[in-house]
Design a protein around this motif. Structure first.
Motif, PDB file in Angstrom:
ATOM      1  N   LYS A 416     -20.590 -44.995  15.553  1.00 49.11           N
ATOM      2  CA  LYS A 416     -19.293 -44.333  15.734  1.00 49.11           C
ATOM      3  C   LYS A 416     -18.826 -44.401  17.194  1.00 49.11           C
ATOM      4  O   LYS A 416     -17.678 -44.673  17.485  1.00 49.11           O
ATOM      5  N   ARG A 417     -19.781 -44.152  18.108  1.00 47.22           N
ATOM      6  CA  ARG A 417     -19.410 -44.101  19.527  1.00 47.22           C
ATOM      7  C   ARG A 417     -19.196 -45.472  20.144  1.00 47.22           C
ATOM      8  O   ARG A 417     -18.301 -45.668  20.950  1.00 47.22           O
ATOM      9  N   GLU A 418     -20.049 -46.438  19.729  1.00 44.84           N
ATOM     10  CA  GLU A 418     -20.108 -47.662  20.536  1.00 44.84           C
ATOM     11  C   GLU A 418     -19.567 -48.913  19.855  1.00 44.84           C
ATOM     12  O   GLU A 418     -19.463 -49.952  20.488  1.00 44.84           O
ATOM     13  N   MET A 419     -19.260 -48.820  18.552  1.00 43.68           N
ATOM     14  CA  MET A 419     -18.809 -50.037  17.873  1.00 43.68           C
ATOM     15  C   MET A 419     -17.423 -49.854  17.268  1.00 43.68           C
ATOM     16  O   MET A 419     -17.203 -48.916  16.511  1.00 43.68           O
ATOM     17  N   PRO A 420     -16.492 -50.764  17.595  1.00 45.10           N
ATOM     18  CA  PRO A 420     -15.100 -50.604  17.121  1.00 45.10           C
ATOM     19  C   PRO A 420     -14.942 -51.062  15.675  1.00 45.10           C
ATOM     20  O   PRO A 420     -14.257 -52.036  15.381  1.00 45.10           O
ATOM     21  N   LEU A 421     -15.551 -50.324  14.781  1.00 44.27           N
ATOM     22  CA  LEU A 421     -15.597 -50.684  13.375  1.00 44.27           C
ATOM     23  C   LEU A 421     -14.641 -49.770  12.620  1.00 44.27           C
ATOM     24  O   LEU A 421     -14.515 -48.599  12.953  1.00 44.27           O
ATOM     25  N   ASP A 422     -13.974 -50.289  11.603  1.00 39.18           N
ATOM     26  CA  ASP A 422     -13.037 -49.439  10.873  1.00 39.18           C
ATOM     27  C   ASP A 422     -13.721 -48.739   9.698  1.00 39.18           C
ATOM     28  O   ASP A 422     -13.987 -47.558   9.752  1.00 39.18           O
TER      29      ASP A 422
END
Ligand code: B12
Ligand code: SF4
Length: 644
Positions: A416-422
């Motif tokens: 959640k914090r470090e990966m720009p995943l939807d």
């Protein structure tokens, strides 16, 4: 029939849960019903036209209460059904049963249509049982339901053929027949393993002449796909799904070797693909019916050897012929390193990609032989897709050997914090029939849940070294709640808005993924719009609930569920409005920050355990040795690795 399949052979693996059956001696002559049909057909002789009736059913499976999972609208048409429909339609057009015989095809997707077996029996009987029922694309979790559908049909003398991943997977991995396959043969059901391109004429002709074989096994003879018949479903079938979306496969096979994967054993590791002309034909045929959104079902489109030719053709259709077609594709975590892949995907109208992220602990990835997943590339890859405004879905598997409830929860927070995943979706690590994991466990005699209905990636089926079954199940349920908090939904929307993504559409998909398990108790990929249940559509092993209890319970459940959906939709809509009000304002956070050298020291993704740190060291060494430059689309090559 492949000589490798030896019913009851001495060298077969025997385990408590997956017994290898000895030939039961009960196996009746297959096609009995069709012999009746052939006689009826002869009786009709005298010049009248005949109709050979094919009913294709894509079965659903049972929920945990034993009811068939069925919706008013399912999310998308099944490509397996479209493929088999296309092949039989081609037989019909070529009049393979003679110029006096028409072939009529009825396609039923049980996830959106109630299956009335008694009506099929009546209609078949009126036609002298001249036809067959094909149970199509049957997955392991759908196999018990398939046998329940087949039983009354066989009792009525109707020929039944079952194809799909369960039959193919079992025959690909085992030299003998397992109990449930033998059970089908004992009922007089025909099994089809492998792919039907180039083989459908044989099946249809045999069915029409009452000479269906017990098994058609083409698992070791996979067909080329260029210029073969393409998948197709009539528009009225597609419209029983939610949107103007349909599915097709542009290719099959994947070069990697993940041990939990069934695809490589069923469809092979070599890329077999349709030609750009085939793809254009599929797109045009659907476009004419008003269908312009597509899920390309290739498990790894990035390793389709003709991905670029296919994209180029689609780009031409979009840019020169004004066809506004759009796509969801599945890719691997190294796809961004293939020159031009991301840029051409964008121009070809790809709006979403699905990635098998699976895990962020390198020890787990190694245990699953998922060596191509490099945690050091995850951020580069996600940022490359974000940079072109394409949104990402990722699958995350819970229950790898090194997972504990605590580490898995921590890992989701890191993502959640470090990966720009939807969109993130969770699965249980499942030994699916057809996978190396399943074969290994069967070989070891490990305890495996014997109920195939549960092999849907949503159940704990084997013991885990660090979690009890209850802990594992709780972790699965909690994972959705940990990821889809209101705060994180807002963050996902803000990140997406900063990249020009349509956040209203994304918010709807988030609603679907965040609430499916909570409200409908099924995985979003099995979900749909308005759950329908019939009292009698229950697993035969379970009792029929009396009407006075079933209907009030169903009505109450219906109301409560829809109230909960409305509340969840309102809450996400409010988040959407808040984010939309800030459109145009710059947004960034740790996940959106371009990759830099310092990340490896500061981000928990790279420091959360020893193997993560070792993965970073390894990537550094490789970089030094090869002096690798960052792949196209990568924002920086701090720890980039060469493409596989
Ligand atoms: C697209 C897809 C979906 C889509 C659409 C469903 C569909 N079938 O199109 C969606 C997203 C809905 C989906 C959901 C799920 N899926 Co899915 N899906 C796929 C995928 C990627 C492609 C399916 C496909 O089109 N294959 C190509 C077709 C042509 O191959 P085929 O089905 O084997 O059919 C050929 C032959 O088998 C044969 N044949 C098949 N039927 C018949 C019938 C007759 C009469 C004859 C003669 C021949 C014949 O001829 C066909 C043409 O050659 C496959 C992986 C894969 N590569 O196949 C997974 C796969 C089928 N899915 C799988 C699973 C587990 C699921 C879910 C349970 C996951 C979940 N928990 O949500 C759900 C179940 C929901 C449902 N109702 O199906 C597993 C099944 C494994 C197994 N051993 O059972 C697979 C193999 C992926 C994996 N992880 O291993 N899925
Ligand atoms: S990358 Fe996907 S399709 Fe390829 S082997 Fe691994 S799990 Fe299977």
């Amino acid at each position: 029939m492949d000589a490798r399949v030896k019913p009851g052979h001495d060298d077969c693996e025997k385990t408590a849960n997956w017994p290898c059956s000895t030939q039961s001696g009960k196996t009746p002559a297959i096609g009995n019903g069709v012999i009746m049909a052939a006689e009826a057909q002869r009786g009709q002789a005298g010049g009248a036209r005949k109709t050979f009736r094919v009913v294709l059913v894509k079965p659903s499976h049972y929920d945990d209460d034993g009811y068939v999972i069925r919706w008013y609208r399912s999310p998308m048409p099944a490509n397996s059904l479209a493929t088999v429909y296309g092949l039989i339609d081609d037989c019909a057009q070529r009049k393979i049963l003679g110029s006096d015989t028409d072939i009529e095809i009825i396609a039923i997707d049980e996830t959106n249509t109630r299956l009335r077996v008694e009506r099929i029996i009546r209609d078949m009987r009126e036609n002298g049982n001249f036809g067959f029922v094909g149970l199509v694309g049957v997955q392991s979790n759908q196999y018990p339901r398939s046998l329940h559908i087949a039983k009354p049909l066989r009792e009525a003398g109707i020929a039944v053929v079952i194809g799909g991943f369960h039959v193919s997977g079992m025959l690909a991995m085992f030299a003998c027949l397992s109990g449930e396959l033998q059970q089908a043969l004992d009922m007089g059901v025909t099994l089809f393993a492998g792919e039907a391109e180039g083989r459908m004429d044989e099946v249809v002709r045999d069915a029409a002449s009452g000479t269906l074989k017990p098994i058609y096994n083409y698992i070791n003879d996979l067909p080329a796909l260029e210029e073969t018949v393409t998948p197709f479903l009539p528009g009225n079938s597609v419209r029983k799904t939610i949107g103007n979306v349909t599915t097709f496969d542009a290719g099959r096979g994947c070069p990697f070797q993940c041990s939990f994967c069934t695809i490589i054993n069923v469809q092979g590791r070599k890329s077999r693909r349709r030609s750009p002309d085939d793809v254009e034909r599929i797109l045009r045929k659907n476009f004419e019916q008003g269908i312009d959104r597509f899920f390309i079902t290739d498990d790894n489109f990035a390793r389709n050897k003709d991905w670029e030719l296919i994209f180029d053709r689609i780009i031409e259709l979009r840019e020169q012929h004004g066809m506004d077609v759009r796509f969801l594709i599945q890719v691997d975590t190294l796809c961004h390193k293939i020159p031009n892949f991301v840029a051409k995907a964008k121009r070809a109208g790809v709006t979403r990609i699905f990635i098998g992220l699976e895990n962020i602990n390198p020890d787990n990835l190694l245990a699953a032989k998922k060596r191509q997943n490099k945690i050091t590339e995850y951020r580069n890859m996600l940022l490359a897709w974000k940079a072109v405004g394409i949104w990402t879905y990722a699958g995350y598997i819970l229950g790898f050997p090194h997972d504990t409830p605590e580490t898995a929860r921590r890992d989701i927070e890191i993502i959640k914090r470090e990966m720009p995943l939807d969109v993130l979706e969770f699965f249980f690590l499942t030994p699916l029939p057809g996978s190396e994991d399943h074969k290994t466990l069967v070989g070891k005699g490990a305890p495996l849940d014997p109920d195939l209905n549960k092999y849907d990636l949503e159940h704990a089926l084997t013991p885990h070294a660090h979690m009890s079954k209850a802990e594992w199940e709780k972790l699965y349920r909690d994972s959705w709640d940990i990821y889809y908090t209101p705060e994180h939904i807002e963050t996902i929307l803000r990140r997406a808005q900063a990249c020009g993504i349509n956040i209203l559409r994304l918010a709807q998909i988030i609603l679907w993924f965040a609430q499916s398990l909570r409200i409908e108790k099924v995985h979003p990929l099995q979900g749909g719009f308005v759950r329908l249940k019939a009292r009698r559509e229950r697993r035969p092993e379970l009792p029929l609930v009396p009407a006075w209890r079933f209907y009030p319970g169903y009505a109450a459940e219906f109301l409560v569920k829809h109230a909960r959906v409305a509340a969840a939709a309102w809450s996400i809509y409010r988040i959407y409005r808040r984010v939309a009000a800030d459109a145009g304002a710059p947004y960034s956070d740790q996940a959106m920050t371009p990759v830099s050298e310092g990340d490896t020291e500061t981000l928990e993704l790279f420091t959360h355990n020893k193997s993560a740190r070792e993965a970073v060291d390894h990537a550094r060494k490789v970089k030094t040795l090869t002096a690798a430059a960052p792949g196209p689309g990568a924002t920086s090559g701090a720890v980039a690795e060469p493409a596989a």
